[in-house]
Design a protein around this motif. Structure first.
Motif, short mmCIF file in Angstrom:
data_model
loop_
_atom_site.label_atom_id
_atom_site.label_comp_id
_atom_site.label_asym_id
_atom_site.label_seq_id
_atom_site.Cartn_x
_atom_site.Cartn_y
_atom_site.Cartn_z
N GLU A 1 -3.58 7.22 -2.42
CA GLU A 1 -4.45 7.30 -1.26
C GLU A 1 -4.68 5.85 -0.75
OE1 GLU A 1 -7.92 10.35 -0.79
OE2 GLU A 1 -7.78 10.10 -2.94
N GLU A 2 -3.84 4.93 -0.94
CA GLU A 2 -3.79 3.44 -0.88
C GLU A 2 -3.46 2.80 0.63
OE1 GLU A 2 -1.86 1.33 -3.93
OE2 GLU A 2 -1.83 3.25 -5.13
N GLN A 3 -2.59 3.97 1.52
CA GLN A 3 -2.34 3.69 2.61
C GLN A 3 -3.19 4.56 3.59
OE1 GLN A 3 -0.90 2.42 6.35
NE2 GLN A 3 -0.11 1.48 3.99
N THR B 1 -7.30 1.31 2.67
CA THR B 1 -8.34 2.05 2.33
C THR B 1 -9.05 1.62 0.93
OG1 THR B 1 -7.25 3.42 0.54
CG2 THR B 1 -6.73 4.01 2.80
N GLU B 2 -10.24 2.25 0.57
CA GLU B 2 -10.87 1.67 -0.42
C GLU B 2 -10.18 1.81 -1.99
OE1 GLU B 2 -13.50 5.39 -2.04
OE2 GLU B 2 -13.31 5.14 0.35
N HIS B 3 -8.93 2.50 -1.96
CA HIS B 3 -7.99 2.38 -3.19
C HIS B 3 -6.86 1.54 -3.09
CE1 HIS B 3 -10.16 6.18 -4.00
NE2 HIS B 3 -9.62 6.74 -2.82
N SER B 4 -6.65 0.68 -1.80
CA SER B 4 -5.66 -0.37 -1.68
C SER B 4 -5.66 -1.54 -2.83
CB SER B 4 -5.90 -0.97 -0.47
OG SER B 4 -5.55 -0.05 0.61
N ILE B 5 -4.48 -1.83 -3.36
CA ILE B 5 -4.38 -3.03 -4.06
C ILE B 5 -4.59 -4.16 -3.43
CG2 ILE B 5 -3.15 -4.22 -6.22
CD1 ILE B 5 -1.92 -1.56 -6.71
N THR C 1 0.73 -1.11 0.02
CA THR C 1 0.15 0.04 -0.12
C THR C 1 0.74 1.28 -0.10
OG1 THR C 1 -0.20 0.05 2.17
CG2 THR C 1 -1.90 -1.11 1.19
N THR C 2 2.09 1.12 -0.30
CA THR C 2 2.98 2.45 -0.34
C THR C 2 3.90 2.38 -1.67
OG1 THR C 2 4.86 1.10 0.65
CG2 THR C 2 3.49 1.87 2.22
N ALA C 3 4.18 4.02 -1.74
CA ALA C 3 4.85 4.02 -3.02
C ALA C 3 6.40 3.48 -2.90
CB ALA C 3 4.79 5.64 -3.14
N VAL C 4 6.99 3.56 -1.48
CA VAL C 4 8.34 3.24 -1.13
C VAL C 4 8.20 1.73 -1.29
CG1 VAL C 4 8.94 5.28 -0.03
CG2 VAL C 4 7.83 3.21 1.29
N GLY C 5 7.31 0.93 -1.02
CA GLY C 5 7.21 -0.44 -1.26
C GLY C 5 7.51 -0.67 -2.62
#
Length: 277
Positions: free
Chosen positions: A220-222, A193-197, A164-168
């Protein structure tokens, strides 16, 4: 920073290049080094790559070392406290690595801080330094602007799952897909969040897009209302830098503005690490 932070990153930072060589061939480089040390660090690296816990037979398979050799070295590492035998008879990274990891993380943040500050001066948003520690992302450094700052999940010491992170994404984009799938199987893919993969296939596709464009995004994934852009630090460091901020300020124009300074800072951090290696 919590005591758990960077146990496996201590193993990783100690001798990542030597470990990779030893794991690939079961032998050490012909540089006059001590073979048992190379093999010991290969063991620590392999345990870290497996998520922190591994069986003896799998350890022997992954390092391509003879089982008697693995048993002898692991027993020594257990006696020293760098490896721990679990009740399941598997082996995990031990508590003696905690101090090494904490010191390494603090030194890393010190070396990186001027480069993070340069990005803040150019972009005006918070800049973060994060490491893949075992199966999780740990934020080890951060520089915030004097204005426009807000409290976010990227605070130093925070541990989060990488999907859920850009760094990940930036770090895992450089990792073999099979290893990424194994990591996701261990961590799960919770919907922050509702946007998480939340599926491995969708995440692998996102990593492909990350490689193509040269940077990763967290839309907005985390955390709802927070958008991030990240680039990996070149080399085998499993580090990434990111810029994060409120979604209204982190539009496509800001992303485009941030990518160049982030890559420059990532290159500078890699140079610092190579110099101090």
């Amino acid at each position: 920073m919590p005591a758990r932070t960077s146990i496996s990153s201590a193993a990783s930072s100690a001798r990542s290049s030597a470990a990779s060589s030893a794991k690939a061939s079961g032998t050490t480089r012909s540089t006059g080094g001590v073979q048992s040390l190379d093999r010991a660090f290969a063991i620590l690296e392999t345990i870290a790559d497996a998520g922190g816990v591994i069986s003896l037979s799998q350890l022997a398979s992954d390092t391509r070392l003879p089982l008697p050799t693995i048993h002898r070295l692991v027993r020594t590492l257990v006696d020293l406290g760098y490896v721990r035998q679990e009740p399941s008879r598997q082996y995990s990274l031990g508590p003696r690595l905690i101090r090494l990891g904490e010191l390494t993380s603090r030194r890393l943040a010190t070396w990186a801080r001027p480069h993070l500050a340069d990005v803040v001066a150019k972009v005006g948003e918070s800049v973060n330094l994060a490491v893949l520690d075992g199966d999780q992302i740990v934020y080890v450094g951060q520089v915030m602007p004097s204005q426009n700052s807000m409290r976010m999940f990227t605070e130093v010491g925070r541990r989060v799952n990488p999907h859920t992170t850009a760094v990940g994404k930036a770090i895992l984009a450089n990792v073999d897909a099979a290893q990424v799938r194994a990591l996701l199987a261990r961590t799960g893919m919770d919907a922050r969040t509702e946007h998480s993969i939340t599926t491995p296939d969708a995440f692998i596709e996102e990593l492909e897009r990350t490689r193509e464009r040269g940077y990763a995004l967290d839309n907005e994934e985390q955390e709802l209302g927070v958008r991030c852009v990240a680039v990996a630090v070149p080399g085998e460091h499993r580090l990434a830098l990111s810029i994060s901020g409120p979604q209204p300020r982190m539009g496509d124009g800001m992303i485009a503005k941030a990518v160049g300074p982030l890559h420059a800072a990532a290159d500078a951090v890699a140079a610092e690490l190579d110099e101090h290696a």
